[in-house]
Design a protein around this motif. Structure first.
Motif: not given
Length: 149
Positions: A105-113
């Motif tokens: 899932t990489g950085d999907i969560t941080s990309t969308y805050g």
């Protein structure tokens, strides 16, 4: 005698080459299998860095609810059932899930805050319209979110 040793050497090299080719093909097949869109849970698409853009960001004129959760989250099943129920009532709504514990899932969560899971995010036309975070997300919260443009 030298011809027999030479032949044995060529046969051994041929067998090793064949084994290497088979291993490489196996790795390619397994990698492609991981990239396929799969269901995380009945009717909910499992998203990774490989398919998030295709599933969530590219579709136009589609409402998409994305559940961000962890494997160990005690509210995960409850949240899944809630978004399935809302999708059935308010449909058509595509449902997706990002397992924040998975490396894919990489950085999907941080990309969308997304800082706190579980979280439910509402996407439309490739944009994250709004997201509710934490275990206190209610059905009413998500329904209000769907009314946002």
């Amino acid at each position: 005698m030298e011809n027999k040793s030479y032949l044995k050497g060529i046969i051994i090299i041929g067998i090793l080459f064949f084994i290497i080719v088979v291993i490489i093909k196996n790795i390619q097949v397994n990698t492609n299998e991981e990239k396929k869109t799969t269901e995380a849970y009945e009717g909910i698409i499992n998203c990774t860095i490989y398919n998030f853009e295709e599933v969530v960001l590219k579709p136009k004129d589609e409402q998409i609810l994305v559940l961000f959760s962890r494997d160990t989250d005690p509210y995960r099943d409850e949240m899944r059932e809630m978004i399935k129920k809302i999708a059935k009532e308010k449909g058509p709504i595509k449902l997706a899930e990002v397992n924040t514990d998975a490396i894919e899932t990489g950085d999907i969560t941080s990309t969308y805050g997304i800082m706190l899971v579980p979280a439910v995010a509402y996407f439309k036309n490739g944009e994250c319209v709004f997201a509710y975070e934490g275990s206190g997300v209610t059905e009413l919260d998500v329904k209000k979110m769907l009314e946002m443009k």
